[in-house]
Design a protein around this motif. Sequence first.
Motif, mmCIF file in Angstrom:
data_model
loop_
_atom_site.group_PDB
_atom_site.id
_atom_site.type_symbol
_atom_site.label_atom_id
_atom_site.label_comp_id
_atom_site.label_asym_id
_atom_site.label_seq_id
_atom_site.Cartn_x
_atom_site.Cartn_y
_atom_site.Cartn_z
ATOM 1 N N LYS A 114 0.840 -1.194 0.000
ATOM 2 C CA LYS A 114 0.000 0.000 0.000
ATOM 3 C C LYS A 114 0.879 1.250 0.000
ATOM 4 O O LYS A 114 1.838 1.363 0.751
ATOM 5 N N SER A 115 0.477 2.202 -0.799
ATOM 6 C CA SER A 115 1.186 3.479 -0.827
ATOM 7 C C SER A 115 0.735 4.323 0.365
ATOM 8 O O SER A 115 -0.284 4.033 0.990
ATOM 9 N N PRO A 116 1.471 5.369 0.686
ATOM 10 C CA PRO A 116 1.063 6.238 1.805
ATOM 11 C C PRO A 116 -0.328 6.843 1.586
ATOM 12 O O PRO A 116 -1.092 7.008 2.539
ATOM 13 N N PHE A 117 -0.653 7.148 0.336
ATOM 14 C CA PHE A 117 -1.977 7.700 0.031
ATOM 15 C C PHE A 117 -3.078 6.696 0.376
ATOM 16 O O PHE A 117 -4.090 7.051 0.998
ATOM 17 N N GLU A 118 -2.876 5.415 -0.001
ATOM 18 C CA GLU A 118 -3.865 4.370 0.302
ATOM 19 C C GLU A 118 -3.987 4.154 1.809
ATOM 20 O O GLU A 118 -5.086 3.947 2.331
ATOM 21 N N GLN A 119 -2.869 4.224 2.501
ATOM 22 C CA GLN A 119 -2.899 4.061 3.960
ATOM 23 C C GLN A 119 -3.702 5.186 4.612
ATOM 24 O O GLN A 119 -4.483 4.956 5.526
ATOM 25 N N GLU A 120 -3.520 6.397 4.130
ATOM 26 C CA GLU A 120 -4.272 7.544 4.680
ATOM 27 C C GLU A 120 -5.766 7.396 4.413
ATOM 28 O O GLU A 120 -6.592 7.687 5.284
ATOM 29 N N LEU A 121 -6.114 6.938 3.218
ATOM 30 C CA LEU A 121 -7.523 6.709 2.897
ATOM 31 C C LEU A 121 -8.130 5.644 3.817
ATOM 32 O O LEU A 121 -9.279 5.795 4.275
ATOM 33 N N LEU A 122 -7.374 4.596 4.092
ATOM 34 C CA LEU A 122 -7.867 3.547 4.994
ATOM 35 C C LEU A 122 -8.089 4.089 6.402
ATOM 36 O O LEU A 122 -9.085 3.768 7.059
ATOM 37 N N LYS A 123 -7.176 4.930 6.877
ATOM 38 C CA LYS A 123 -7.332 5.515 8.207
ATOM 39 C C LYS A 123 -8.595 6.365 8.284
ATOM 40 O O LYS A 123 -9.354 6.299 9.252
ATOM 41 N N ARG A 124 -8.825 7.192 7.247
ATOM 42 C CA ARG A 124 -10.037 8.036 7.226
ATOM 43 C C ARG A 124 -11.291 7.175 7.182
ATOM 44 O O ARG A 124 -12.285 7.483 7.854
ATOM 45 N N GLN A 125 -11.255 6.100 6.386
ATOM 46 C CA GLN A 125 -12.407 5.203 6.294
ATOM 47 C C GLN A 125 -12.696 4.568 7.650
ATOM 48 O O GLN A 125 -13.856 4.470 8.066
#
Length: 164
Positions: A114-125
């Motif tokens: 996972k890229s940092p962008f995908e990780q951030e999206l997962l955290k927000r979700q």
Amino acid sequence: MGKELAERNPRPCPSVTFTSLYSEMQRDRTERAGGVTAHPDYKDWNTELIKPKKLTNPVKASRSHQELHRELLMNHRRGLGVDSKPELQRVLEHRRRNQLLRLKKEEEEAKKLKSPFEQELLKRQQRLDEMEKEAQREEDQAPEFIKVKENLRHIATIAGEEQV
């Protein structure tokens, strides 16, 4: 023992061995007991009759028992001790350990991919999901008359929009 032998035989033979003394003692015991020994009755039977045979133990005659016994003997000769845990328990623990290792490896690989962008999206979700769960809990804990009042407001707004 020596006195008994000396009383029976006043001049003992110098070539008397331990085995001959032991056999003589055994003979004396049977004589004292009256010579009563249990003999099988079938020796006196008619020779035309079928003589009984010793029954075989079906457990010991089974192939699996023989193989198990052979394996235990071989392990004993090699010096391998029997484990304190049964084989089934060891196999289940081994499988459980392998499964946990596989899961950890999969999680680590998923994090690496996972890229940092995908990780951030997962955290927000995850945060949004938690907020929805909290809102749902608050609604479930609210008194029933408040729930009914909100439903009436919702119905009133829908009816007001239809009239317009």
